[in-house]
Scaffold this motif. Structure first.
Motif, PDB file in Angstrom:
ATOM      1  N   ALA A 129       0.827  -1.206   0.000  1.00 11.33           N
ATOM      2  CA  ALA A 129       0.000   0.000   0.000  1.00 11.33           C
ATOM      3  C   ALA A 129       0.865   1.261   0.000  1.00 11.33           C
ATOM      4  CB  ALA A 129      -0.938  -0.003   1.206  1.00 11.33           C
ATOM      5  N   VAL A 130       1.939   1.260   0.792  1.00  8.31           N
ATOM      6  CA  VAL A 130       2.829   2.425   0.830  1.00  8.31           C
ATOM      7  C   VAL A 130       3.523   2.595  -0.522  1.00  8.31           C
ATOM      8  CG1 VAL A 130       4.854   3.460   1.916  1.00  8.31           C
ATOM      9  CG2 VAL A 130       3.180   2.258   3.319  1.00  8.31           C
ATOM     10  N   ILE A 131       3.965   1.496  -1.123  1.00 10.29           N
ATOM     11  CA  ILE A 131       4.599   1.564  -2.446  1.00 10.29           C
ATOM     12  C   ILE A 131       3.662   2.216  -3.454  1.00 10.29           C
ATOM     13  CG2 ILE A 131       5.330   0.146  -4.420  1.00 10.29           C
ATOM     14  CD1 ILE A 131       6.571  -1.799  -2.378  1.00 10.29           C
ATOM     15  N   ARG A 132       2.395   1.832  -3.431  1.00 12.09           N
ATOM     16  CA  ARG A 132       1.438   2.362  -4.402  1.00 12.09           C
ATOM     17  C   ARG A 132       1.123   3.839  -4.150  1.00 12.09           C
ATOM     18  NH1 ARG A 132      -2.457  -3.067  -4.702  1.00 12.09           N
ATOM     19  NH2 ARG A 132      -1.058  -4.227  -6.113  1.00 12.09           N
ATOM     20  N   VAL A 133       1.027   4.228  -2.890  1.00 11.92           N
ATOM     21  CA  VAL A 133       0.792   5.641  -2.589  1.00 11.92           C
ATOM     22  C   VAL A 133       2.038   6.465  -2.914  1.00 11.92           C
ATOM     23  CG1 VAL A 133       0.302   7.299  -0.743  1.00 11.92           C
ATOM     24  CG2 VAL A 133      -1.014   5.175  -0.899  1.00 11.92           C
ATOM     25  N   ASP A 134       3.210   5.937  -2.618  1.00 13.84           N
ATOM     26  CA  ASP A 134       4.459   6.615  -2.998  1.00 13.84           C
ATOM     27  C   ASP A 134       4.506   6.858  -4.511  1.00 13.84           C
ATOM     28  OD1 ASP A 134       5.447   6.773  -0.441  1.00 13.84           O
ATOM     29  OD2 ASP A 134       7.132   5.409  -0.751  1.00 13.84           O
ATOM     30  N   ALA A 135       4.089   5.854  -5.287  1.00 15.52           N
ATOM     31  CA  ALA A 135       4.117   5.987  -6.745  1.00 15.52           C
ATOM     32  C   ALA A 135       3.170   7.085  -7.213  1.00 15.52           C
ATOM     33  CB  ALA A 135       3.754   4.652  -7.402  1.00 15.52           C
TER      34      ALA A 135
END
Length: 283
Positions: A129-135
């Motif tokens: 989830a953090v990876i996707r929000v970071d992207a």
């Protein structure tokens, strides 16, 4: 690339023989050229066309349309559309969307960056989830306070407890999924980097380089080196020269590659902690 076969036939762009022999049908009446390699954006557009242009592109498909990178092209498209009709290759959501949860991109109705982050940040798996929000943050349109506003108005929604954590951990400076994973590894070990994308200059104000993350106050940087840093001789020579320049300026740099991240997380943590302690850091 995707198009409606019925519209193409009506416009005379193709005849039925060409449609059936030179194109593949993805969904009912939705075609692409035969053998086309579909991107997440292509799949999003195809899903929207399948809906009769009535659905709202959501989830990872919305993120793709907003410019997010590193989305697995093998994943199905996502569409918000209450419907009894199903089709292979599209995940249908039936969430209630307020008017300001939706925007238009090139005529396609899509969840806003904030609503897209609100949805992705609540899906199971904190690191993912953090990876996707970071992207989404890296794509440039998302602002975390806008997601916080949505969270505050949807306190009873599924997954909001995780979303609060995601918003705390997200960062505007992650330029790859591996950088996010590395930052989270250090954070969970009690060493959250104070800055990301740190620009370093020498005593003559000449640019030396940019570090993925670290603590400028202690002159400790952590750098994730992708495959090109090891396989490209020119890049490798540049890294060596840059490392000397960092050291001459008093910086301690911890370099991390894919194997180190995958198999020796404790080594990454130990080296970073040792560099911080040697610099007088409180870790």
């Amino acid at each position: 690339m995707p198009f409606l076969g019925s519209e193409a036939l009506a416009a005379g762009a193709v005849n039925r023989y060409q449609l059936n022999t030179r194109h593949d049908m993805l969904h009912r009446d939705v075609f692409v050229p035969s053998g086309a390699v579909l991107t997440p954006v292509d799949k999003a557009v195809a899903a929207w066309l399948w809906s009769g242009r009535r659905g709202v592109v959501a989830g990872l498909s919305a993120a793709a349309l907003h410019g997010s990178l590193w989305i697995d092209a093998n994943l199905p498209a996502e569409l918000n559309q209450p419907s009894r009709h199903r089709t292979t290759g599209i995940i249908l959501h039936s969430d209630h969307l307020a008017e300001d949860d939706v925007c238009a991109l090139d005529g396609i109705r899509v969840t806003t960056p904030a609503r897209t982050a609100f949805d992705l940040g609540r899906q199971r798996g904190l690191v993912t989830a953090v990876i996707r929000v970071d992207a989404l943050l890296q794509a440039g349109e998302l602002k975390l306070p806008d997601v916080q506003t949505l969270l505050d108005s949807h306190r009873g929604a599924r997954g909001v407890v995780q979303l609060r954590r995601v918003l705390d951990l997200a960062d505007y400076g992650a330029e790859s999924p591996q950088e996010t994973r590395l930052r989270l590894l250090l954070t969970f070990a009690g060493m959250r980097p104070s800055h990301t994308q740190i620009e370093v200059f020498d005593e003559y104000d000449q640019f030396v380089g940019r570090l993925d993350m670290g603590w400028p106050e202690w002159k400790v940087g952590v750098q994730y080196d992708g495959k090109q840093h090891w396989d490209d001789p020119v890049q490798r020579a540049r890294d060596i020269d840059q490392g000397v320049a960092y050291a001459e300026l008093g910086w301690r740099i911890v370099r991390v590659g894919a194997d180190l991240m995958r198999y020796r997380e404790a080594t990454v943590i130990g080296r970073t902690r040792a560099a911080l302690q040697a610099s007088g850091g409180p870790f």
